[in-house]
Design a protein around this motif. Structure first.
Motif: not given
Length: 121
Positions: A5-6, A12-18, A50-54, A82-86
């Motif tokens: 998690l980053t 105008g927001c906080t972004v949580l990269e997963v 973007a980097e979550v595949g499941f 969001v990736q297609p599987a998610v």
């Protein structure tokens, strides 16, 4: 594989990269990471997937709990890239009807409602 998690400031927001897979083993990290943001006063949160595949149901639960927590304090949580599987999981469970999903982080940032602070700039 674990989850990373980053947190970074967005427009105008906080972004949580997963990054990684969100399952029973890693969902507590997601839940706690989001909870820290809410407790720290963040009110507009974009979760970059973007980097979550499941993603399994425990991760959905973490998102929904924090979506509700933010809503209760007048805030907003949305999902981006969001990736297609998610996306399929979000659609099948109808979570995408409650939590807004954007194609890109930039689109999610653009949809953040202005606050008194940002309107004055």
């Amino acid at each position: 594989m674990g989850v990373q998690l980053t947190v970074r400031p967005g427009r105008g927001c906080t972004v949580l990269e997963v990054r990684g897979e969100l399952d029973m083993a890693t969902s507590p990290q997601l839940r706690e990471g989001l909870r820290r943001l809410v407790d720290g006063g963040d009110r507009q949160v974009v979760v970059d997937l973007a980097e979550v595949g499941f993603m399994d149901s425990s991760a959905l639960g973490a998102l929904v709990v924090n979506f509700k927590a933010l809503r209760e304090v007048g805030g907003r949580l949305c999902l981006a890239a969001v990736q297609p599987a998610v996306r399929s999981v979000l659609t099948v469970t109808s979570v995408d009807r409650a939590i807004q999903v954007y194609d890109t982080v930039q689109a999610a940032e653009a949809a953040v409602p202005p606050t008194d602070d940002t309107a004055a700039r």
